[in-house]
Structures are given as C-alpha cells and as structure tokens.
Design a protein around this motif. Sequence first.
Motif, PDB file in Angstrom:
ATOM      1  N   GLU A 134     -24.147   4.904   8.792  1.00  0.00           N
ATOM      2  CA  GLU A 134     -23.405   5.774   7.893  1.00  0.00           C
ATOM      3  C   GLU A 134     -22.116   5.590   8.196  1.00  0.00           C
ATOM      4  OE1 GLU A 134     -24.908   7.359   5.442  1.00  0.00           O
ATOM      5  OE2 GLU A 134     -26.899   7.333   6.066  1.00  0.00           O
ATOM      6  N   PHE A 135     -21.188   6.282   7.067  1.00  0.00           N
ATOM      7  CA  PHE A 135     -19.652   6.106   7.336  1.00  0.00           C
ATOM      8  C   PHE A 135     -19.253   7.457   7.342  1.00  0.00           C
ATOM      9  CE2 PHE A 135     -20.168   1.957   4.750  1.00  0.00           C
ATOM     10  CZ  PHE A 135     -19.965   0.987   6.152  1.00  0.00           C
ATOM     11  N   GLY A 136     -18.982   7.826   8.570  1.00  0.00           N
ATOM     12  CA  GLY A 136     -18.794   9.578   8.734  1.00  0.00           C
ATOM     13  C   GLY A 136     -17.579   9.847   8.103  1.00  0.00           C
ATOM     14  N   ARG A 137     -16.320   8.814   8.384  1.00  0.00           N
ATOM     15  CA  ARG A 137     -14.979   9.212   7.758  1.00  0.00           C
ATOM     16  C   ARG A 137     -14.500   8.151   6.967  1.00  0.00           C
ATOM     17  NH1 ARG A 137     -13.705  10.961  12.250  1.00  0.00           N
ATOM     18  NH2 ARG A 137     -13.445  13.159  11.788  1.00  0.00           N
ATOM     19  N   VAL A 138     -13.890   8.312   6.125  1.00  0.00           N
ATOM     20  CA  VAL A 138     -13.618   7.444   4.928  1.00  0.00           C
ATOM     21  C   VAL A 138     -12.266   7.563   4.664  1.00  0.00           C
ATOM     22  CG1 VAL A 138     -14.087   6.421   2.500  1.00  0.00           C
ATOM     23  CG2 VAL A 138     -16.048   7.077   3.887  1.00  0.00           C
ATOM     24  N   ALA A 219      -6.904   8.097  11.627  1.00  0.00           N
ATOM     25  CA  ALA A 219      -7.977   8.915  11.305  1.00  0.00           C
ATOM     26  C   ALA A 219      -9.382   8.655  11.965  1.00  0.00           C
ATOM     27  CB  ALA A 219      -8.148   8.899   9.858  1.00  0.00           C
ATOM     28  N   GLU A 220      -9.462   7.506  12.618  1.00  0.00           N
ATOM     29  CA  GLU A 220     -11.044   6.993  13.376  1.00  0.00           C
ATOM     30  C   GLU A 220     -11.720   6.873  12.007  1.00  0.00           C
ATOM     31  OE1 GLU A 220     -11.755   9.857  16.457  1.00  0.00           O
ATOM     32  OE2 GLU A 220     -10.452   9.019  17.805  1.00  0.00           O
ATOM     33  N   ALA A 221     -11.339   6.318  11.009  1.00  0.00           N
ATOM     34  CA  ALA A 221     -12.114   5.900   9.915  1.00  0.00           C
ATOM     35  C   ALA A 221     -13.293   4.908  10.308  1.00  0.00           C
ATOM     36  CB  ALA A 221     -11.071   5.555   8.783  1.00  0.00           C
ATOM     37  N   ASP A 222     -14.423   5.062   9.501  1.00  0.00           N
ATOM     38  CA  ASP A 222     -15.435   4.175   9.676  1.00  0.00           C
ATOM     39  C   ASP A 222     -15.279   3.036   8.206  1.00  0.00           C
ATOM     40  OD1 ASP A 222     -16.797   5.249  11.583  1.00  0.00           O
ATOM     41  OD2 ASP A 222     -16.995   6.986  10.425  1.00  0.00           O
ATOM     42  N   LEU A 223     -14.746   3.515   7.164  1.00  0.00           N
ATOM     43  CA  LEU A 223     -14.540   2.638   6.028  1.00  0.00           C
ATOM     44  C   LEU A 223     -13.330   3.100   5.408  1.00  0.00           C
ATOM     45  CD1 LEU A 223     -16.204   0.951   4.119  1.00  0.00           C
ATOM     46  CD2 LEU A 223     -16.626   3.285   2.883  1.00  0.00           C
ATOM     47  N   LEU A 224     -12.803   1.681   4.923  1.00  0.00           N
ATOM     48  CA  LEU A 224     -11.263   1.787   4.332  1.00  0.00           C
ATOM     49  C   LEU A 224     -11.879   1.526   2.808  1.00  0.00           C
ATOM     50  CD1 LEU A 224      -8.313   2.006   3.909  1.00  0.00           C
ATOM     51  CD2 LEU A 224      -8.161  -0.358   4.431  1.00  0.00           C
ATOM     52  N   VAL A 225     -11.269   1.971   1.894  1.00  0.00           N
ATOM     53  CA  VAL A 225     -11.458   1.796   0.389  1.00  0.00           C
ATOM     54  C   VAL A 225     -10.328   1.634  -0.308  1.00  0.00           C
ATOM     55  CG1 VAL A 225     -12.362   3.039  -2.007  1.00  0.00           C
ATOM     56  CG2 VAL A 225     -13.580   3.388   0.240  1.00  0.00           C
ATOM     57  N   MET A 226     -10.117   0.395  -0.982  1.00  0.00           N
ATOM     58  CA  MET A 226      -8.996  -0.174  -1.680  1.00  0.00           C
ATOM     59  C   MET A 226      -9.077  -0.792  -2.991  1.00  0.00           C
ATOM     60  SD  MET A 226      -7.505  -3.038   1.141  1.00  0.00           S
ATOM     61  CE  MET A 226      -6.064  -3.427   0.041  1.00  0.00           C
ATOM     62  N   SER A 252     -10.211  -5.228   9.789  1.00  0.00           N
ATOM     63  CA  SER A 252     -10.465  -4.667  11.004  1.00  0.00           C
ATOM     64  C   SER A 252     -11.380  -3.515  11.170  1.00  0.00           C
ATOM     65  CB  SER A 252      -9.044  -4.156  11.808  1.00  0.00           C
ATOM     66  OG  SER A 252      -8.424  -3.084  10.852  1.00  0.00           O
ATOM     67  N   LEU A 253     -11.607  -3.048   9.805  1.00  0.00           N
ATOM     68  CA  LEU A 253     -12.811  -2.439   9.689  1.00  0.00           C
ATOM     69  C   LEU A 253     -13.662  -2.359   8.455  1.00  0.00           C
ATOM     70  CD1 LEU A 253     -11.711   1.421   8.738  1.00  0.00           C
ATOM     71  CD2 LEU A 253     -10.426  -0.320   8.695  1.00  0.00           C
ATOM     72  N   PRO A 254     -14.585  -2.037   8.383  1.00  0.00           N
ATOM     73  CA  PRO A 254     -15.325  -2.305   6.837  1.00  0.00           C
ATOM     74  C   PRO A 254     -14.381  -1.621   5.902  1.00  0.00           C
ATOM     75  CG  PRO A 254     -16.947  -1.526   8.396  1.00  0.00           C
ATOM     76  CD  PRO A 254     -15.671  -1.355   9.204  1.00  0.00           C
ATOM     77  N   THR A 255     -14.284  -2.566   4.747  1.00  0.00           N
ATOM     78  CA  THR A 255     -13.298  -2.229   3.712  1.00  0.00           C
ATOM     79  C   THR A 255     -13.989  -2.444   2.360  1.00  0.00           C
ATOM     80  OG1 THR A 255     -11.388  -2.902   5.081  1.00  0.00           O
ATOM     81  CG2 THR A 255     -11.017  -2.843   2.744  1.00  0.00           C
ATOM     82  N   LEU A 256     -14.135  -1.482   1.569  1.00  0.00           N
ATOM     83  CA  LEU A 256     -14.636  -1.622   0.198  1.00  0.00           C
ATOM     84  C   LEU A 256     -13.503  -2.007  -0.480  1.00  0.00           C
ATOM     85  CD1 LEU A 256     -17.801   0.136  -1.393  1.00  0.00           C
ATOM     86  CD2 LEU A 256     -15.487  -0.251  -2.584  1.00  0.00           C
ATOM     87  N   VAL A 257     -13.633  -3.191  -1.529  1.00  0.00           N
ATOM     88  CA  VAL A 257     -12.618  -3.316  -2.729  1.00  0.00           C
ATOM     89  C   VAL A 257     -13.159  -3.422  -4.043  1.00  0.00           C
ATOM     90  CG1 VAL A 257     -11.161  -4.432  -0.621  1.00  0.00           C
ATOM     91  CG2 VAL A 257     -12.652  -5.939  -1.949  1.00  0.00           C
ATOM     92  N   ALA A 258     -12.291  -3.234  -4.768  1.00  0.00           N
ATOM     93  CA  ALA A 258     -12.861  -3.568  -6.357  1.00  0.00           C
ATOM     94  C   ALA A 258     -11.702  -3.794  -7.025  1.00  0.00           C
ATOM     95  CB  ALA A 258     -13.311  -2.229  -6.972  1.00  0.00           C
ATOM     96  N   ALA A 259     -11.697  -4.582  -8.093  1.00  0.00           N
ATOM     97  CA  ALA A 259     -10.526  -4.918  -8.805  1.00  0.00           C
ATOM     98  C   ALA A 259     -10.516  -4.525 -10.404  1.00  0.00           C
ATOM     99  CB  ALA A 259     -10.580  -6.562  -8.993  1.00  0.00           C
TER     100      ALA A 259
END
Length: 259
Positions: A134-138, A219-226, A252-259
């Motif tokens: 799970e990604f607790g902090r996004v 933020a000690e994030a588990d996931l970056l969204v960009m 450097s951490l899981p990163t969700l991307v979309a175009a």
Amino acid sequence: MTLTTLVTHVEPGEAASLDATLAMPFALTEAWSAHLTTLVFTTDTLAAADEAQAAAHVREAAERRGVSCEIRSRSSFAHGIGEVLVDHLRVADLGVLALRGGAGVGHRMMLGAAIFESGRPVLLAPHGGMPAAEFGRVVVAWDASAAAVRAIHGALPFIRRAAETLVVTVTEEKDFRPDQSGVEVTRLLARHGAKARFVAVPRDGGSVSEALYAAARGAEADLLVMGAQRHSPLHNMVFGSATRELLSGGPSLPTLVAA
C-alpha cells in the motif's frame, strides 16, 4: 474504482534480476487481488537472452506466491517492442514497470511508448527497491496540465487508500488561474474520499524533478504522481524536462506517470 488488470515487462536475465523486476508487480497484484500479464522478451537485440528460461522462472515465482499471472512473449517481430507493450496496456488498468538508471536505449524507447502511446497510467518502480503493498502517503505534482489531470485520475485508486495525499506545485514555473490551483485539486480529491492538502514548493534554481523528489522525500512519500510531457529535443536541451530526467536517471521512489 479498483485495479483488476496489470501489465509488466521482464527483461530476461539472472534469477535475482528477474525477482527484483517482479517485486512491485507481484505486490500490487496481491494487494488488489488483480490479474497480471507479464511480457517476457529482451529489449536489447544484441544481447543473448534465454526468454524461455526467464518465462519459466516467472511462472514458478507466480505459482509460489499464488499470483494470477499469464506470461506472454513478443509473439511477432513485425511490431516493435514498444508496440507490443502498448497493445497490452490498452486493455489493462495500469502498467507496472521497473526502471533502473542507465537503462539501454531499447528499454527507454519501450518505456516512452508505454507512457506516451498507450493512453494508460504507468507506474515506474525503482529496480530492486522494497515494494509496498500500500502507498500510505502520496505526493501529486500539479502544474494544471492535461497530463497532470490524467495522472491524478489514473492514481485515484491509490489516492483513495492513502492516509494522506499532498498536492505539490513547483513555483516559478507557470502562472495559474485561480480555478487551476492545487487548492481546487485537493477539494476534488476530498470529494473522492481522499485526505488531501496543498503545498507550494520553490524551485530554488534546480530542476522541477529535483524539487518534486525533494518534496516527496520531505513528506516521506511512498508514491509520486506526475504528468509526463513530450518535448522537442531543443526544448529538452534548453529548458530540461522532468520526464527526460526521470527516464534517464530512474525514479528514487515509485512514480506513477500519465501523458
């Protein structure tokens, strides 16, 4: 909104490398009780690779963990490797791909096709990193672009489950109308059940991606969204590109991307 079908790609190689590549796809497939399609083929036409052996390893690993997984080969050489991955992504909810710094040209071209031609969100995971079920902090990167909008909506399944979502705008980048602001995005996410708040962070002379990853680390994030932007070579050379830096250096951490 849930995740039912994931797609990943495995580069044939040593067992340890295969297991590192499969770590995040397997973890997410388990967490969402989803189905995983695993494409097994080489992206380096000059490298000797035993695809059959790699496919057998993936099959055994999935059976040990009880993961619903089907394995596909390239199947046709009439299409490029990017086209093969894109075809599968278009009938899935999410792509989950391992990305390491210094990846070969073929691998980066395949990733570019997945991001810019599939119409689906793609989660890029650090190769060999410890996967989180799970990604607790996004952290959501917001610049009011169409790509950022699509990335946010692609990440909604994770955002809804997160304990906190931080919407981040890198200042000194663009001028926003009031209705484009990150504050309005947090209100939208709250209506979706998210626990969201907004923060503006300064660029401080560095690149946009550096500012975003610094905010995510803070933020000690588990996931970056960009959102992912495709720019001309001249634009990349003069101004830089967060997308280019991500693909060339690896996340450097899981990163969700979309175009």
